[in-house]
Each structure stands twice: as C-alpha cells, then as structure tokens.
Design a protein around this motif. Structure first.
Motif, PDB file in Angstrom:
ATOM      1  N   PRO A   1       0.697  -1.488  -0.918  1.00 25.06           N
ATOM      2  CA  PRO A   1      -0.026  -0.149  -0.185  1.00 25.06           C
ATOM      3  C   PRO A   1       0.844   1.525   0.335  1.00 25.06           C
ATOM      4  CG  PRO A   1      -1.548  -1.380   1.375  1.00 25.06           C
ATOM      5  CD  PRO A   1       0.042  -2.306   1.110  1.00 25.06           C
ATOM      6  N   ARG A   2       2.568   1.481   1.386  1.00 24.76           N
ATOM      7  CA  ARG A   2       2.721   2.906   0.667  1.00 24.76           C
ATOM      8  C   ARG A   2       3.706   2.929  -0.447  1.00 24.76           C
ATOM      9  NH1 ARG A   2       5.110   6.119   3.170  1.00 24.76           N
ATOM     10  NH2 ARG A   2       7.161   7.372   2.831  1.00 24.76           N
TER      11      ARG A   2
ATOM     12  N   ASN B   1       2.196   1.805  -3.635  1.00 30.64           N
ATOM     13  CA  ASN B   1       1.764   2.493  -4.212  1.00 30.64           C
ATOM     14  C   ASN B   1       1.445   4.144  -4.060  1.00 30.64           C
ATOM     15  OD1 ASN B   1       1.086   0.097  -5.771  1.00 30.64           O
ATOM     16  ND2 ASN B   1      -0.175  -0.742  -4.067  1.00 30.64           N
ATOM     17  N   GLN B   2       0.580   4.328  -3.022  1.00 27.78           N
ATOM     18  CA  GLN B   2       0.058   5.355  -2.644  1.00 27.78           C
ATOM     19  C   GLN B   2       1.562   6.251  -2.814  1.00 27.78           C
ATOM     20  OE1 GLN B   2       0.071   5.461   1.480  1.00 27.78           O
ATOM     21  NE2 GLN B   2      -1.662   4.142   1.941  1.00 27.78           N
TER      22      GLN B   2
ATOM     23  N   LEU C   1       1.389   9.186  -6.051  1.00 26.85           N
ATOM     24  CA  LEU C   1       1.936  10.998  -6.041  1.00 26.85           C
ATOM     25  C   LEU C   1       3.258  11.231  -6.616  1.00 26.85           C
ATOM     26  CD1 LEU C   1       1.615  13.480  -4.129  1.00 26.85           C
ATOM     27  CD2 LEU C   1       2.953  12.461  -2.247  1.00 26.85           C
TER      28      LEU C   1
ATOM     29  N   ASP D   1       7.686  10.631   5.358  1.00 24.60           N
ATOM     30  CA  ASP D   1       7.940  11.810   4.375  1.00 24.60           C
ATOM     31  C   ASP D   1       8.815  12.295   4.294  1.00 24.60           C
ATOM     32  OD1 ASP D   1       4.659  10.177   3.799  1.00 24.60           O
ATOM     33  OD2 ASP D   1       4.074  11.214   5.134  1.00 24.60           O
TER      34      ASP D   1
END
Length: 371
Positions: free
Chosen positions: A114-115, A117-118, A122, A223
């Motif tokens: 998931p991370r 893919n995020q 972005l 991030d």
C-alpha cells in the motif's frame, strides 16, 4: 498522525540498512526477483531483517543494534552470505552500487504494497526512477534535543559520506560525470534536502511537524527524504546520503566513522551548529556528488577551501583518540584505505574503461559484493 514520542536509546549505538540490486545473471540487467528472494530467505532464520523496496528489482536488509564496528561488520558479513546463498538458488545476483548502470526505469514494477502504491500515485514516474540504492545509518540518541543537535552538527560532514560512499557514476548506459548520480534522483522529491534548523525537540514537534501535518502534506517522518532525519520511534538519527557501497566492509566503515564523529560532537569537539552553517551546504554537497573525494568544499565557519580528501584525512587524524575509546580504529583505518584507493565510483569507471562494457561494470559489482 501525531509525531511519535522520541524513544530514549543508548547513545552512539548503530544500525545499518542497505538497499541492494537484484540482477539477472544472464544479461546483468535488473530483474523482478524480490518476491522470490523474500520467499527463499524466509525459509530459514535470517541474520537481520529483509524487506521489499519500492520496485521489484531491489530489497532492503537491516542489521540489529550494535555498540561496536566489529560486531556490526560481522553481522553484515553473515547477511551477505545469506543473500548470496539465496541468490545462488534463484540464479539471481545481489550487489551494491548506488545505481544500476544501464537499467531502464520504465521497465521497473512497483512492489505491491500500500505505501509504495501511494508513493507511485503521488510522484508518478519518479517512483520508478527511485530504483536507486542507498545505505542508511542509524545512531542512537538519548533525547530528541540530542538528536537535533547531532543532526545539525553533522551538516558540514555530510559531504564526507557522499564522497566516500559514492558508487553511482552511470545511469542508463551514460557516464553522468558525477561520482554520486543517485542523489540527483533523491533531490527531485519536494521533501528532500535538509531538516529545518532548530535544536529543540518540542519546537520541532509543535512549530514544524504539527503544522506540516495540518497541511496534509505529510503523515509521518517517512514522508521526509532529508539527508539526515530524526527517527523518534527508534530514538535515532538516520544518515541517508550514502550510496550503497560495493562491499559490506566499506558499509561498516562508514557506520563506524559516523559513530566516532557523533561521539566527538557530543563532547562538543567543535562550536555548536548555527543556521548560517547551511550557507554553503548545497554547494559542498554538490561538490561531493560531482567530484567525489576530489571535490573542493568551503568550511561553514572559517570559509577556508580544501579538498574533501584533505578534510577527511584531517578529521580522521583528529578522531583517533575517540575511536580508540569506541574500539573503532579498524573503521578509521578502512576510511584511510578508501582515501588511498578511491571510492567505488572510481573503481567502476576504471572497469568500464578497461572492459569497454556496462555489463562488465555490473559483473565487478557482483564479484565485489561476494568477496
């Protein structure tokens, strides 16, 4: 989510993460082998941790927590042996190097997490171009205030680690003329660069991080792609500027050098960091990326100019007493050998000149990792 409380760690403890290339032994290009590698490695105890990275042609390994350079090196050698064995079973090569010299980023596949893919959603194509390979070194800190002090006190030494670790001269079959081209890919991300200047953890948490969180731009420290960032959940600072070296011996030496530097800075071996130290930060960092050990940097306090090779040599000499206390003399000896022999970018360029092919460059990286 709110910033995690800063966990108290034993000071100067070490941990290392290495992002590694997965290479086809038939054509020496990167191969989509991370799922298979992880499956093989999970069949028996692994001497550390191993996780996927953003694309399927790379993995990340991490050591446990260490107090000394020699035990860190011993574990890295065990990790290397486990990776080599798994690669042999899959006919996949594993190696260091900050970039693969001829892989095409468009052929990479995002690992289904998931991370990742995020991040891909972005940042678009930058996510696949992030198939680059770095070494991260964690150093334990007793408090958030100490973490911020060390983070900023290290600012003038960041070029040392870039130049010593540089191993990414080639990108997509071109000589970039950089010693570390990898960092140019990192700089493309909007939250890269350096941390904001504050020496107070409460101010960092309340005046900076909480405001950034309210903007919706960040959710956690992950991030930020800063050159050095605090990791409150671990109670560490994390140096992120190093290309992955070709050997675990060099990787351990870089970690030992950082540990000794942090010990010296904790003892206030030089004046406290100031915001104005960063006036020459980007220039010095560029010199290290472009020219490696031959780069010329400007001292942030005296404004004297000197080569990185000279500055590292003088720093290593000044740190000998601290290194003895930490039983890190071997790490500094290895750093001195790196100064004499040149960084890995120099070796890879020599191999390209001698053999005349990029495939030969990958071959030497594979052989160096197993040595």
């Amino acid at each position: 989510m709110p910033l995690e409380p800063f966990a108290k760690s034993e000071p100067l403890t070490l941990g290392v993460e290495l992002e590694l290339q997965l290479v086809s032994l038939s054509d020496f290009d990167l191969t989509h082998a991370s799922s298979d590698m992880l499956e093989v490695l999970q069949r028996r105890p692994f001497p550390g941790t191993v996780v996927p990275e953003i694309t399927e042609s790379m993995i990340e390994v991490a050591t446990s927590i260490h107090h000394r350079h020699d035990t860190l090196l011993a574990q890295l050698r065990e990790i290397r042996q486990a990776l080599a064995g798994a690669g042999d079973r899959l006919n996949v090569g594993v190696c260091g190097g900050g970039t693969h010299p001829f892989q095409q980023w468009s052929e990479r596949r995002i690992f289904p997490k998931p991370r990742f893919n995020q991040v891909s959603a972005l940042y678009g194509y930058l996510a696949k171009q992030f198939t680059i390979f770095g070494q991260h070194v964690h150093v334990g800190c007793t408090s958030g205030d100490e973490a911020l002090f060390l983070l900023h006190a290290l600012n003038r030494y960041v070029p040392h680690f870039i130049a010593l670790a540089a191993s990414s001269p080639f990108v997509q079959r071109h000589d970039t003329l950089f010693s570390s081209a990898r960092l140019n890919s990192v700089f493309a991300f909007p939250l890269s660069g350096r941390a904001p200047f504050t020496l107070d953890w409460a101010a960092f948490e309340g005046d900076y991080f909480s405001r950034m969180e309210r903007t919706g731009v960040v959710r956690s420290m992950k991030d930020f792609y800063w050159d050095i960032r605090p990791k409150p959940e671990y109670g560490t600072i994390e140096l992120r500027v190093c290309d992955t070296p070709l050997t675990v011996e060099r990787a351990a030496a870089l970690a030992g050098y950082l540990q000794v530097l942090c010990a010296w800075l904790r003892e206030r071996g030089e004046p406290a960091p100031e915001e104005t130290d960063y006036l020459v930060y980007n220039y010095n960092r560029f010199q290290a990326c472009r020219f490696g050990l031959e780069g010329t940097i400007v001292h942030p306090k005296t404004y004297a100019s000197l080569t990185l090779r000279e500055d590292i040599e003088a720093t290593v000499s000044a740190l000998r007493g601290v290194a003895a206390d930490l039983r890190a003399d071997d790490a500094l000896d290895q750093v001195r050998r790196m100064l004499r022999e040149g960084n890995d970018a120099t070796l890879l360029r020599q191999q390209r000149g001698d053999a005349g092919s990029m495939e030969a460059v990958v071959d030497v990286a594979l052989r160096r990792f197993r040595d």
